[in-house]
Design an enzyme around this catalytic site. Structure first.
Site, short mmCIF file in Angstrom:
data_model
loop_
_atom_site.label_atom_id
_atom_site.label_comp_id
_atom_site.label_asym_id
_atom_site.label_seq_id
_atom_site.Cartn_x
_atom_site.Cartn_y
_atom_site.Cartn_z
N VAL A 193 -27.06 6.67 -31.95
CA VAL A 193 -27.45 7.39 -31.84
C VAL A 193 -26.00 8.42 -33.29
O VAL A 193 -25.17 8.42 -33.88
CB VAL A 193 -26.51 8.43 -30.86
CG1 VAL A 193 -26.69 10.19 -31.37
CG2 VAL A 193 -26.96 7.40 -29.30
N CYS A 194 -26.67 9.02 -34.23
CA CYS A 194 -26.47 9.71 -35.80
C CYS A 194 -25.49 11.03 -35.19
O CYS A 194 -24.80 11.24 -33.95
CB CYS A 194 -27.32 9.70 -36.20
SG CYS A 194 -28.33 8.40 -36.36
N ARG A 195 -24.74 11.62 -36.17
CA ARG A 195 -24.83 12.79 -35.77
C ARG A 195 -25.33 13.40 -37.08
O ARG A 195 -25.15 13.48 -37.92
CB ARG A 195 -22.86 12.69 -36.22
CG ARG A 195 -21.84 11.53 -35.43
CD ARG A 195 -21.23 11.62 -34.43
NE ARG A 195 -22.63 11.83 -34.04
CZ ARG A 195 -22.19 11.73 -32.19
NH1 ARG A 195 -20.86 12.44 -32.01
NH2 ARG A 195 -23.12 12.03 -31.36
N VAL B 123 -25.29 12.02 -40.95
CA VAL B 123 -24.61 10.44 -40.68
C VAL B 123 -25.82 9.73 -39.94
O VAL B 123 -25.76 10.03 -38.68
CB VAL B 123 -23.21 10.62 -40.55
CG1 VAL B 123 -23.09 11.51 -41.88
CG2 VAL B 123 -22.90 11.47 -39.61
N ASN C 33 -30.88 12.88 -33.74
CA ASN C 33 -29.96 12.10 -33.46
C ASN C 33 -30.81 10.91 -31.87
O ASN C 33 -30.54 12.19 -30.86
CB ASN C 33 -28.55 12.77 -32.52
CG ASN C 33 -27.85 13.45 -33.53
OD1 ASN C 33 -26.79 13.87 -33.60
ND2 ASN C 33 -28.22 12.94 -35.40
#
Ligand code: GLN
Length: 265
Positions: free
Chosen positions: A12-14, A100, A127
């Protein structure tokens, strides 16, 4: 012999969005004690297999007075891009969306897959991951015009989610309606998906919290939504799971995501 396949690993991204008085991107994204930059290498609440968000990043912003956003995206970690650090200190905006990326395994590590994805006046980020990709999404995807599928920004779950959301925005739905409906449809067809979606048109933002962390803070004349609070100031509120937030610089509205089915038009 069957083609080799790679298990989709849960990563999982941010992401972060800001609306309010113009601020420089470094103040928003790089300087806070738990900034998006810090969350790229030391996230606090990943709830998945990933450790870092090093597969690229992107920032989108609306130049003052402009209705159409500008994007800067790279396929290197945000901490490795000294050009961005310099640029971020020099760019000011009152509407910013940045992310990100920790690519879901099996999906390409390429600049075009980095959020924010974009179309016209909108910026979008996702995300999470869609379970059972791509088979689980075949039916929902078939509801899109073929040209939308041929012009997906990237061959990723996030890009398909964006195409589904964008179609609803173009049809006149609000940001919150579009995110809520698409999220509910995907959950109906791909249960367990992690669907933190984020979208802005430069004046309003909407974000979902579905099986992943999200926080919102109203203050200093603006609003900020982020996967994790970026600092320790008072005012951060955790968004409850299964909810969609719609916000302007002075208002935050949080509502449960309505349930629906994949068949709903
Ligand atoms: N599944 C999306 C991608 O691969 C988002 C990844 C993530 O949130 N880690 O781009």
């Amino acid at each position: 012999m069957p083609a080799p396949s790679i298990r989709l690993v849960d990563r999982v991204c941010r992401h972060l969005a800001y609306l309010g008085p113009p601020r420089d991107l470094a103040t928003l994204l790089l300087h806070p004690p738990h900034s998006l930059l810090r969350q790229s290498f030391a996230p606090g609440d990943m709830r998945c297999d990933a450790v870092v968000n090093a597969d690229g990043f992107g920032a989108g912003w609306y130049p003052e007075g402009a209705a159409i956003p500008v994007r800067y995206r790279r396929v290197i970690p945000i901490w490795a891009d000294t050009s961005f650090a310099a640029l971020a200190g020099a760019v000011r905006s009152g509407a910013v969306l940045a992310a990100v990326r920790s690519a879901t395994v099996g999906m390409p590590v390429t600049e075009i897959a980095c959020s924010p994805l974009s179309s016209g006046r909108w910026l979008f980020s996702h995300n999470g991951m869609v379970t059972g990709w791509p088979d689980s999404m075949a039916k929902l995807a078939s509801q899109l015009p073929v040209t939308d599928l041929l012009t997906l920004e990237a061959p990723t779950d996030s890009a398909l989610l964006w195409a589904l959301v964008r179609r609803r925005l173009v049809a006149g739905e609000t940001l919150g309606q579009a995110l809520g409906t698409v999220t509910a449809q995907v959950l109906a067809t791909a249960p367990g998906s992690k669907l933190n979606l984020l979208v802005t048109d430069g004046t309003t933002l909407a974000a979902t919290a579905v099986h992943h962390a999200l926080a919102v803070r109203l203050g200093d004349g603006g609003v900020q939504v982020c996967s994790e609070p970026t600092d320790h100031r008072a005012g951060w509120e955790r968004v409850p799971d299964g909810h969609v937030v719609t916000a302007t610089p002075f208002t935050v509205d949080t509502a449960p995501i309505p349930s629906t089915t994949a068949e709903e038009p």
